[in-house]
Design an enzyme around this catalytic site. Structure first.
Site: not given
Length: 247
Positions: A111, A150, A160, A163, A165
């Site tokens: 991120y 990640y 995870r 995906h 959000h």
């Protein structure tokens, strides 16, 4: 500016069985974040049945193009995607002019956030966030780069799934929805502790975007379809028609 509430503005009761429990020990951070007492149920007031009104001119021309909206000296690295779908309520009615906000990791699973210290590389041309308004039919679409998976410290070696959000703002604050979209065929979905807290396999499938070959962009992008359902607004029936509407 808020929406003017209709005479039948109250929304349908929340179905608590369609959401994962707040307390899910296998998802470790939920232990401290979940409420310890039962939630209080209140009748809807203006603060629940109204919401901000968003105008198209408040959004930038590249807000729904995550490929270009943060590019500086080139295009971001990764697989190019088009994501599209409809936002509807529980009764199948389109939710028009809903604000759909998205944010995600880049292709390496990192991120653009100062607290993200994963060793995946930062992409100087990818910001990882965007927004779009639904049209009259509740339809939305945006372009992006497919996010990478990640690792995270839920347990020693857990990852995870890829995906994106979502935060959706509909016609009332009670329609506000925060969720995540996953990708069809990702093997990490089956072992994700967050997804395993979802009550049923059918509901998990509702969080998975399906590949849509009909929307592929030739020599450019693959496409995924992701439809969203928000709480429905109650309709007061009177002599076989909805109160306040023409007969």
């Amino acid at each position: 500016m808020g929406r003017s509430p209709a005479a039948d503005a109250e929304f349908m009761m929340r179905d608590t069985t369609s959401h994962p429990p707040a307390y899910a020990p296998a998802y470790k951070t939920s232990v401290l974040r979940s409420p310890k007492n039962a939630l209080i149920s209140l009748q809807h007031s203006l603060s629940e049945v109204t919401a901000p009104v968003f105008r198209a001119d408040e959004l930038g021309p590249l807000d729904n193009d995550l490929i270009k909206n943060c590019a500086k000296d080139g295009l971001p690295v990764g697989e190019r995607l088009l994501v599209h779908g409809h936002v509807r309520d529980q009764l199948g009615r389109p939710v028009k002019n809903a604000l759909v906000e998205v944010w995600q990791a880049n292709a390496s699973g990192r991120y653009r956030h100062k607290k993200d210290q994963y060793i995946g590389a930062l992409d100087p041309n990818f910001g990882g966030c965007g927004r779009v308004l639904t049209d009259e039919n509740g339809y939305y679409f945006y372009r992006t780069i497919k996010p990478g998976p990640y690792p995270w410290r839920n347990r020693v070696n857990e990852w995870r799934p890829a995906h994106i959000h979502y935060a959706i703002s509909g016609h009332g604050w009670v329609q506000r929805l925060i969720t995540q979209m996953y990708f069809e065929g990702d093997p990490l979905i089956a072992t994700c502790p967050i997804l395993r807290s979802v009550p049923s396999e059918e509901q998990i499938r509702g969080l998975i975007a399906l590949q849509d070959t009909s929307a592929f962009v030739q020599l450019d992008s693959r496409a995924y379809r992701f439809d969203i359902v928000l709480r429905g607004q109650r309709a007061t029936l009177f002599e076989n028609h909805v109160q306040g509407t023409p007969q």
